[in-house]
Structure formats: structure tokens, C-alpha cells
Scaffold this active site. Structure first.
Site, PDB file in Angstrom:
ATOM      1  N   THR A   4       0.805  -1.224   0.000  1.00  0.00           N
ATOM      2  CA  THR A   4       0.000   0.000   0.000  1.00  0.00           C
ATOM      3  C   THR A   4       0.839   1.275   0.000  1.00  0.00           C
ATOM      4  O   THR A   4       0.284   2.373  -0.009  1.00  0.00           O
ATOM      5  CB  THR A   4      -0.890   0.042   1.257  1.00  0.00           C
ATOM      6  OG1 THR A   4      -0.024  -0.001   2.401  1.00  0.00           O
ATOM      7  CG2 THR A   4      -1.863  -1.109   1.292  1.00  0.00           C
ATOM      8  N   LYS A   5       2.148   1.179   0.038  1.00  0.00           N
ATOM      9  CA  LYS A   5       2.976   2.382   0.166  1.00  0.00           C
ATOM     10  C   LYS A   5       3.100   3.127  -1.170  1.00  0.00           C
ATOM     11  O   LYS A   5       2.573   2.678  -2.173  1.00  0.00           O
ATOM     12  CB  LYS A   5       4.339   2.003   0.745  1.00  0.00           C
ATOM     13  CG  LYS A   5       4.243   1.319   2.126  1.00  0.00           C
ATOM     14  CD  LYS A   5       3.847   2.280   3.242  1.00  0.00           C
ATOM     15  CE  LYS A   5       3.256   1.605   4.452  1.00  0.00           C
ATOM     16  NZ  LYS A   5       4.166   0.958   5.371  1.00  0.00           N
ATOM     17  N   THR A   6       3.827   4.249  -1.174  1.00  0.00           N
ATOM     18  CA  THR A   6       3.787   5.127  -2.363  1.00  0.00           C
ATOM     19  C   THR A   6       4.405   4.478  -3.592  1.00  0.00           C
ATOM     20  O   THR A   6       4.008   4.777  -4.709  1.00  0.00           O
ATOM     21  CB  THR A   6       4.454   6.488  -2.101  1.00  0.00           C
ATOM     22  OG1 THR A   6       5.839   6.273  -1.762  1.00  0.00           O
ATOM     23  CG2 THR A   6       3.767   7.224  -0.962  1.00  0.00           C
TER      24      THR A   6
END
Ligand SMILES: *Cc1c(COP(=O)(O)O)cnc(C)c1O
Length: 386
Positions: A184-186
């Protein structure tokens, strides 16, 4: 009213380019740590301006290696903001040291330098600022405090890529900086992380400890210029990144600015929409850039007839996923019971925790999705306005 499809809180943004790059690695015959990982280290390292970058299988591994390389152990105290993910404090416990939980600032949920100063003791060894939601902490203030006492700074930049602080790049802000490429990170590699530093000795220690404490990169052993010989210098860990993950990460890295611009535009749309509503948005200083990993709102106190939990349920019944970042560490059973915290010991964190909600914000969302979230929130507010 409620739409047919559920809007998830988060989704990775994977295109055919990523799928192609991973397929190429799978077909190449070399799937674990190898040339792609090396290339990712070099390219990512340049992007964040860090002389030494090591790709790993998680940010948790990065945090663990960072503290280990600084010699953190029993008797040491490590200052950790209470509003963070489990790993930031768990790794301190893995090394037998004591996490000292510190309160955050109201306007950005970043660690409060004044609270850091109050929490410092002769046992303090490391401060771990968490760049909450994608915004660097007050690094000048924290660095000044750290220097005075010979304390090191390990930044948890799991939310923050890309980013700058007073014109300086992410790799230049702390002794060691840790990144996450979780789903889910950038940017994502599925599971993955990186640790970066300008200190060659620390980098060497972390590289060795990331792969069994062995004195050579394993992949060199199996290539033409490598040999069969290696030495175990310390009982290290198994934290290396795979080339399939790195191939995915390289494509994500090349698309990172495009994904960032989309998140920033959506975040601005949210901010503009909520101006006249009983909703507070975070307001970071403009001397630093925002990777806008999360969009966190807080319900204004007493403005609504419903609390945060019911607000989240209302959104869920309208098919909109949300989350909460984070349940403060000091109210989790382990930290609460081991160290005897009460909720109000860290009053800002306790207050904002009860009012905060993270809204969906990711580059795969469409403008229609954003407008739908805004419309549903307005309806909920109108329905439950005090
Ligand atoms: C996601 C996250 C981590 C852990 O990252 P992993 O790569 O999953 O180990 C650490 N700190 C914060 C603040 C995070 O949000």
C-alpha cells in the site's frame, strides 16, 4: 446514495510495464538478489541522495538493521512516536532495548521535538522520527537535540517517498533512513524495503547483517568472478530483496512522480471540499514536501452526533473503505502493560486518535471515486450535524 461497487481503502498501482518487468526476471533464470536488486539500489539511492542504499525485504528489516548497526541493546532507550506502525517500536524490543513512546504534534501528527527533549535521558541512544503520512519531521530541531547528547537519528520514512525538507533530499536528513515498499505504500515491490545512509561503516555492517552475516554478497559467489569462499562475521539475518521484487520496484520508481502528482491533486480536492465542514485536515509546514501517502482527517470535537467508529461504519455502509493510522502504540496491550502507559500520558495522540480517519487516496482512484467519497462524507455530516 450507495453505489454498486466497494471502493477499497488502498490498492497498488500496477501496470503492464511492471508485469512485463517481473516476467522478464522470471524468464531470466535469476530470481533472487542479483543484478536487478543492484540496479534498484543504485537508482533509488540516487533519487534520495544517499551514498549507500541497501534493498531489503521490508522496512521492518531496515529499522532492525539500522538499530543493530548503531549498537542498540539492553539498557538503551529509543524514542519512538506513539502514532506509528508496530515495527517502529517492535524492532527496539527485538534488540532488548526500551522504546520510550513520545507524543506528536497536532497539526501533522509528527513527533514533537519538545516532547523528545523532555523524554531524553542519559540512556537515550536513538530517536526514530516517523514521517507521518508522507511529511518529514522537524529534522533541524531533532538533529540539534541529538547532537547535544550524541544521540543518533534513524528516520522511519515508510510513508515518505519522494520527499524533501528545506530543500534537502530524504537521504540527507538522518543518520540512517528506512523505506517501505509494502503493497500500500507510495511505491511497491509487493513486500520490500530499503535502508540508506551516508556512513560507509554503518552501511557495511547493515549489508553484512542483511544476509546471514556473510562477508560477501551471495550472488557474487555464483557468478563467474565469484568464488565458493565466504566467511560468517556475525550471526546475521535473512533480509535480502529478490530480483523479482526489484524489477517491480524499478518500474514503480520510474512512475513515482506521475503517481505522486495524482495523489497530490486528489488530496487538494479533498482539502478544498472539507473547508466548510466539521472536518480537520492535517496542515504540514510548507518548508517540506508531502509524499501524500495518506489522507488523514479528524472529526471536529462535538460537531457531529456520531463518533469516529460510527462515522467509519456510515462510510462502510456506503461502500467506502477507510482505515485508522494508527492506533497509538501506548494503548496496545503489550506496550500498555509492559510499560504502564495510560491513554492520557500522551494527550495529543490520544485526542487525535479518537477523531481520526484515513480516507482512500491512491493513484488508481478516478476523479469520480474522489467526488463520491466527498459526496458521501458531506451527506454523513449533514445527517449527523450537531
Ligand atoms: C508500513 C510501515 C512500516 C513497516 O513497513 P514494512 O515494509 O511492511 O515492514 C514501518 N513504519 C511505518 C510508519 C509504516 O507505515
Amino acid at each position: 446514495m450507495s453505489q454498486s461497487h466497494f471502493l477499497p481503502f488502498a490498492l497498488p498501482d500496477i501496470t503492464d510495464a511492471e508485469i512485463q518487468a517481473v516476467s522478464d526476471v522470471l524468464r531470466s533464470g535469476w530470481v533472487t538478489t542479483g543484478p536487478k536488486t543492484k540496479e534498484f539500489e543504485e537508482t533509488f539511492g540516487k533519487t534520495i541522495g544517499a551514498p549507500h542504499t541497501i534493498m531489503l525485504n521490508s522496512c521492518t528489516a531496515a529499522l532492525h538493521l539500522a538499530l543493530e548497526s548503531l549498537g542498540v541493546g539492553p539498557g538503551d532507550e529509543v524514542l519512538v512516536p506513539t502514532i506509528t506502525f508496530a515495527s517502529t517500536a517492535n524492532v527496539v524490543r527485538h534488540l532488548g532495548a526500551t522504546p520510550v513512546l513520545v507524543d506528536v504534534r497536532t497539526h501533522d501528527h509528527n513527533i514533537d521535538p519538545e516532547a523528545v527533549e523532555r523524554a531524553m535521558t542519559p540512556r537515550t541512544k536513538v530517536i526514530i522520527p516517523v514521517y507521518f503520512a508522507g511529511v518529514p519531521c522537524d529534522m533541524d530541531e531533532l538533529s540539534a537535540l541529538a547532537k547535544k547528547r550524541d544521540v543518533k537519528i534513524v528516520a522511519d520514512s515508510a510513508h515518505c517517498f519522494p520527499g524533501t525538507y528545506k530543500g534537502r533530499n530524504l537521504g540527507e536528513l538522518a543518520d540512517i533512513t528506512c523505506f517501505s515498499f509494502y503493497a500500500t505504500k507510495t511505491i511497491t515491490t509487493g513486500e520490500g524495503g530499503a535502508v540508506a545512509t551516508a556512513d560507509e561503516k554503518l552501511a557495511q555492517r547493515m549489508r553484512i547483517m542483511s544476509l546471514h552475516g556473510i562477508s560477501k554478497d551471495a550472488w557474487k559467489r555464483y557468478t563467474a568472478e565469484g568464488s565458493w569462499y565466504y566467511e560468517i562475521l556475525a550471526p546475521g539475518y535473512k533480509y535480502n530483496m529478490t530480483d523479482t521484487a526489484a524489477a517491480l520496484g524499478l518500474v514503480q520508481l520510474s512512475r513515482n512522480n506521475d503517481m505522486l502528482q495524482k495523489r497530490l491533486a486528489m488530496a487538494q480536492r479533498y482539502r478544498d471540499a472539507f473547508v466548510d465542514w466539521p472536518i480537520e485536515c492535517l496542515a504540514p509546514e510548507n518548508d517540506r514536501t508531502n509524499a501524500q501517502h495518506l489522507f488523514v482527517i479528524r472529526l471536529k470535537k462535538n460537531a457531529l452526533k456520531i463518533d469516529r467508529q460510527l462515522f467509519i461504519q456510515e462510510l462502510k455502509s456506503r461502500q467506502i473503505g477507510t482505515s485508522v493510522h494508527f492506533i497509538p502504540l501506548h494503548i496496545h496491550p503489550y506496550y500498555r502493560d509492559t510499560y504502564g502507559y495510560r491513554p492520557n500520558d500522551l494527550p495529543v495522540a490520544w485526542d487525535v486518535y479518537q477523531r481520526m480517519v484515513s480516507l482512500p487516496l491512491y493513484s488508481k482512484m478516478t476523479d469520480t471515486d474522489v467526488e463520491r467519497v466527498i459526496r458521501e462524507i458531506r451527506e454523513i455530516c449533514e445527517k449527523f450535524l450537531n
